[in-house]
Motif scaffolding. Structure first.
Motif, PDB file in Angstrom:
ATOM      1  N   PHE A  42       0.828  -1.204   0.000  1.00 47.86           N
ATOM      2  CA  PHE A  42       0.000   0.000   0.000  1.00 47.86           C
ATOM      3  C   PHE A  42       0.864   1.256   0.000  1.00 47.86           C
ATOM      4  CE2 PHE A  42      -2.231   3.332   2.468  1.00 47.86           C
ATOM      5  CZ  PHE A  42      -3.179   3.653   1.497  1.00 47.86           C
ATOM      6  N   GLN A  43       1.909   1.252   0.799  1.00 44.58           N
ATOM      7  CA  GLN A  43       2.810   2.406   0.840  1.00 44.58           C
ATOM      8  C   GLN A  43       3.339   2.730  -0.556  1.00 44.58           C
ATOM      9  OE1 GLN A  43       6.130   2.150   3.659  1.00 44.58           O
ATOM     10  NE2 GLN A  43       7.442   3.114   2.129  1.00 44.58           N
ATOM     11  N   LYS A  44       3.828   1.714  -1.246  1.00 44.39           N
ATOM     12  CA  LYS A  44       4.400   1.927  -2.588  1.00 44.39           C
ATOM     13  C   LYS A  44       3.327   2.367  -3.574  1.00 44.39           C
ATOM     14  CE  LYS A  44       7.610   1.732  -5.801  1.00 44.39           C
ATOM     15  NZ  LYS A  44       6.808   2.083  -6.993  1.00 44.39           N
ATOM     16  N   SER A  45       2.156   1.766  -3.520  1.00 40.16           N
ATOM     17  CA  SER A  45       1.077   2.123  -4.455  1.00 40.16           C
ATOM     18  C   SER A  45       0.612   3.552  -4.233  1.00 40.16           C
ATOM     19  CB  SER A  45      -0.100   1.157  -4.298  1.00 40.16           C
ATOM     20  OG  SER A  45       0.267  -0.157  -4.632  1.00 40.16           O
ATOM     21  N   LEU A  46       0.551   3.967  -2.960  1.00 45.68           N
ATOM     22  CA  LEU A  46       0.107   5.334  -2.679  1.00 45.68           C
ATOM     23  C   LEU A  46       1.185   6.341  -3.075  1.00 45.68           C
ATOM     24  CD1 LEU A  46      -2.225   6.993  -1.621  1.00 45.68           C
ATOM     25  CD2 LEU A  46      -1.284   6.803   0.686  1.00 45.68           C
ATOM     26  N   GLU A  47       2.449   5.999  -2.894  1.00 43.65           N
ATOM     27  CA  GLU A  47       3.528   6.873  -3.376  1.00 43.65           C
ATOM     28  C   GLU A  47       3.407   7.085  -4.881  1.00 43.65           C
ATOM     29  OE1 GLU A  47       6.971   5.706  -0.047  1.00 43.65           O
ATOM     30  OE2 GLU A  47       6.914   4.700  -2.007  1.00 43.65           O
ATOM     31  N   ASP A  48       3.131   6.016  -5.607  1.00 45.17           N
ATOM     32  CA  ASP A  48       2.990   6.120  -7.066  1.00 45.17           C
ATOM     33  C   ASP A  48       1.769   6.953  -7.438  1.00 45.17           C
ATOM     34  OD1 ASP A  48       5.226   4.538  -7.328  1.00 45.17           O
ATOM     35  OD2 ASP A  48       4.113   2.695  -7.748  1.00 45.17           O
ATOM     36  N   TYR A  49       0.659   6.734  -6.752  1.00 45.28           N
ATOM     37  CA  TYR A  49      -0.571   7.472  -7.062  1.00 45.28           C
ATOM     38  C   TYR A  49      -0.398   8.965  -6.806  1.00 45.28           C
ATOM     39  CZ  TYR A  49      -5.308   9.262  -6.755  1.00 45.28           C
ATOM     40  OH  TYR A  49      -6.441  10.028  -6.933  1.00 45.28           O
ATOM     41  N   LEU A  50       0.211   9.302  -5.689  1.00 43.03           N
ATOM     42  CA  LEU A  50       0.360  10.708  -5.313  1.00 43.03           C
ATOM     43  C   LEU A  50       1.559  11.376  -5.971  1.00 43.03           C
ATOM     44  CD1 LEU A  50      -0.319  10.407  -1.472  1.00 43.03           C
ATOM     45  CD2 LEU A  50      -1.874  11.366  -3.186  1.00 43.03           C
ATOM     46  N   ASP A  51       2.448  10.578  -6.556  1.00 39.04           N
ATOM     47  CA  ASP A  51       3.708  11.086  -7.102  1.00 39.04           C
ATOM     48  C   ASP A  51       4.493  11.813  -6.015  1.00 39.04           C
ATOM     49  OD1 ASP A  51       5.714  11.546  -8.958  1.00 39.04           O
ATOM     50  OD2 ASP A  51       4.815  13.405  -9.717  1.00 39.04           O
ATOM     51  N   VAL A  52       4.651  11.133  -4.883  1.00 40.91           N
ATOM     52  CA  VAL A  52       5.407  11.668  -3.758  1.00 40.91           C
ATOM     53  C   VAL A  52       6.482  10.652  -3.388  1.00 40.91           C
ATOM     54  CG1 VAL A  52       3.906  10.676  -1.960  1.00 40.91           C
ATOM     55  CG2 VAL A  52       5.151  12.804  -1.500  1.00 40.91           C
ATOM     56  N   LYS A  53       7.625  11.113  -2.908  1.00 42.02           N
ATOM     57  CA  LYS A  53       8.744  10.207  -2.653  1.00 42.02           C
ATOM     58  C   LYS A  53       8.482   9.265  -1.487  1.00 42.02           C
ATOM     59  CE  LYS A  53      13.019  11.556  -2.964  1.00 42.02           C
ATOM     60  NZ  LYS A  53      14.285  12.329  -2.783  1.00 42.02           N
ATOM     61  N   HIS A  54       7.819   9.773  -0.454  1.00 40.64           N
ATOM     62  CA  HIS A  54       7.685   8.970   0.765  1.00 40.64           C
ATOM     63  C   HIS A  54       6.263   9.009   1.314  1.00 40.64           C
ATOM     64  CE1 HIS A  54      12.071   8.727   0.947  1.00 40.64           C
ATOM     65  NE2 HIS A  54      12.105  10.041   0.782  1.00 40.64           N
ATOM     66  N   VAL A  55       5.703   7.839   1.546  1.00 39.74           N
ATOM     67  CA  VAL A  55       4.471   7.675   2.317  1.00 39.74           C
ATOM     68  C   VAL A  55       4.817   6.875   3.568  1.00 39.74           C
ATOM     69  CG1 VAL A  55       2.236   6.505   2.403  1.00 39.74           C
ATOM     70  CG2 VAL A  55       2.848   7.854   0.392  1.00 39.74           C
ATOM     71  N   ILE A  56       4.449   7.406   4.722  1.00 34.92           N
ATOM     72  CA  ILE A  56       4.676   6.709   5.987  1.00 34.92           C
ATOM     73  C   ILE A  56       3.313   6.362   6.576  1.00 34.92           C
ATOM     74  CG2 ILE A  56       5.651   6.844   8.312  1.00 34.92           C
ATOM     75  CD1 ILE A  56       6.928   9.226   5.664  1.00 34.92           C
ATOM     76  N   PRO A  57       2.864   5.116   6.455  1.00 32.07           N
ATOM     77  CA  PRO A  57       1.559   4.739   7.020  1.00 32.07           C
ATOM     78  C   PRO A  57       1.587   4.819   8.540  1.00 32.07           C
ATOM     79  CG  PRO A  57       2.336   3.110   5.412  1.00 32.07           C
ATOM     80  CD  PRO A  57       3.494   3.990   5.750  1.00 32.07           C
ATOM     81  N   CYS A  58       0.426   5.095   9.133  1.00 33.65           N
ATOM     82  CA  CYS A  58       0.329   5.149  10.585  1.00 33.65           C
ATOM     83  C   CYS A  58      -1.087   4.772  11.007  1.00 33.65           C
ATOM     84  CB  CYS A  58       0.738   6.516  11.131  1.00 33.65           C
ATOM     85  SG  CYS A  58      -0.308   7.879  10.586  1.00 33.65           S
ATOM     86  N   ALA A  59      -1.389   4.910  12.290  1.00 32.31           N
ATOM     87  CA  ALA A  59      -2.599   4.313  12.849  1.00 32.31           C
ATOM     88  C   ALA A  59      -3.874   5.097  12.579  1.00 32.31           C
ATOM     89  CB  ALA A  59      -2.428   4.128  14.361  1.00 32.31           C
ATOM     90  N   ASN A  60      -3.781   6.408  12.421  1.00 39.73           N
ATOM     91  CA  ASN A  60      -4.978   7.214  12.163  1.00 39.73           C
ATOM     92  C   ASN A  60      -4.576   8.602  11.702  1.00 39.73           C
ATOM     93  OD1 ASN A  60      -4.833   9.036  14.668  1.00 39.73           O
ATOM     94  ND2 ASN A  60      -4.895   7.003  15.615  1.00 39.73           N
TER      95      ASN A  60
END
Length: 376
Positions: free
Chosen positions: A42-60
């Motif tokens: 999910f982290q990688k897919s969301l980075e690709d969708y948003l065109d952002v280098k880093h997505v850091i998933p968290c609890a809320n």
């Protein structure tokens, strides 16, 4: 007619049931409940969708906003400017970190933070601005980033309601809301445009060093087990929620388009009405993803309309009935009522109608006819 819901997650789930169930079963079969492969996917897919280098998933989403601020090393007493007309989580995390919230008014046209309000609020103690992309509409990030650059301020985007929305710039470029400031945050609360089946959130940044720090903060300050390099918290997106989000992310643009289409139909029914100010919808309409469809009711009985709709089985809501500057937890002698004319007007006028991906024409007609019946 199918029963009208404020948010119809059951019907949405029915369309993706097999995909979601298979994804959840995979988590159960592999027993990777925390930080499993579904989270990394999910982290990688969301980075690709948003065109952002880093997505850091968290609890809320609230944790996401707090952790974003923790990563910037803001100090107690530093002033953080944000909007008065929004959910309390935005100002809550500022106060929790012993920073000084500075609430400013919003713009009547888009209900987002006022650029002039920000200008007036900046002092030598100001360290950051937190624009909220309210109800799904992107704030004026070009102007906000220019102000931040002039005054050497951080920008922390609260993108809990506008994932997938685009911010357009005067040079013709566009970027996804949440990816423009120094750091952004979002929520995957079930009713969001991209929602899981529990709590979840994420932080976005293009700053490599900040991303590294944030990854430590979400996991007790650890990069290596039992080595605590920074002060952290326990805030991880669990694998089952990531599995749900993996099933829904490929449909996000479709979901947002369904919301935009429903909004156009709502607004077409209300055009020209003397008591209704509907949200503006441009031809392209990619700057607003309609987490909420919010009307202003002027020179009429807004509360009476709400009761009329509820009596007809139409759910509706008032977001937000009490300004933050009037909330007991955030009272401050610095605030004067005359500083918030727009917010104080909006809380008396706004009403949000059902908005989700499953609204059909019959439901929309019944809702709009019912509104017009009361405001005849």
């Amino acid at each position: 007619m199918k029963k009208i819901q404020m948010v119809d997650l059951k019907s949405q789930y029915a369309k993706i049931k097999d995909t979601v169930n298979t994804a959840i079963q995979d988590v159960l079969d592999t027993n990777t409940y925390i930080n499993g492969p579904q989270v990394h996917q999910f982290q990688k897919s969301l980075e690709d969708y948003l065109d952002v280098k880093h997505v850091i998933p968290c609890a809320n989403g609230t944790d996401a906003l707090q952790i974003a601020m923790m990563g910037l090393d803001l100090k107690p007493g530093d002033e953080v400017i944000t909007a008065d007309f929004t959910f309390a989580a935005t100002v809550e995390v500022i106060a929790l970190l012993q920073l000084t919230p500075v609430l400013v008014d919003v713009d009547m046209h888009n209900m987002n933070i006022s650029i002039e309000g920000i200008k007036r609020a900046i002092t030598p103690k100001t360290k950051a601005i937190v624009p909220v992309h309210l109800f799904g509409r992107a704030a004026n990030m070009e102007a906000i980033m220019a102000l931040a650059a002039t005054h050497n301020l951080y920008v922390i985007e609260d993108n809990a309601q506008a994932i997938g929305a685009n911010c357009r710039f005067s040079d013709g470029t566009k970027k996804k809301a949440g990816t423009i400031g120094h750091v952004g945050s979002t929520s995957f609360f079930p009713s969001k445009n991209l929602g899981c089946y529990g709590d979840g959130g994420a932080i976005f940044t293009n700053d490599d060093a900040l991303a590294h720090k944030l990854r430590g903060i979400v996991n007790h300050g650890m990069y290596e087990r039992y080595h605590h390099d920074v002060v952290g918290v326990n805030s991880r997106l669990d694998s089952i929620q990531a599995a749900v989000l993996n099933a829904k992310l490929p449909l996000l643009d479709e979901y947002n388009k369904a919301r935009q289409d429903a909004s156009r139909k709502y607004s077409a029914a209300f055009v020209g009405h003397k008591n209704i100010v509907a949200p503006s919808i441009c031809d392209i309409c990619d700057c607003h993803v309609f987490h909420q469809y919010t009307l202003r009711i002027i020179d009429a009985d807004r509360d009476g309309l709400m009761q009329h709709l509820l009596d007809k089985g139409i759910p509706c809501a008032i977001y937000y009935p009490i300004p933050l500057h009037s909330q007991k937890a955030y009272l401050d002698v610095r605030y004067k009522e005359e500083d918030f004319p727009v917010t104080n007007q909006l809380v008396k006028e706004v009403i949000s109608l059902p908005m989700h991906t499953e609204l059909d024409d019959e439901q929309i007609k019944f809702i709009t006819d019912s509104v017009l019946e009361f405001l005849k």
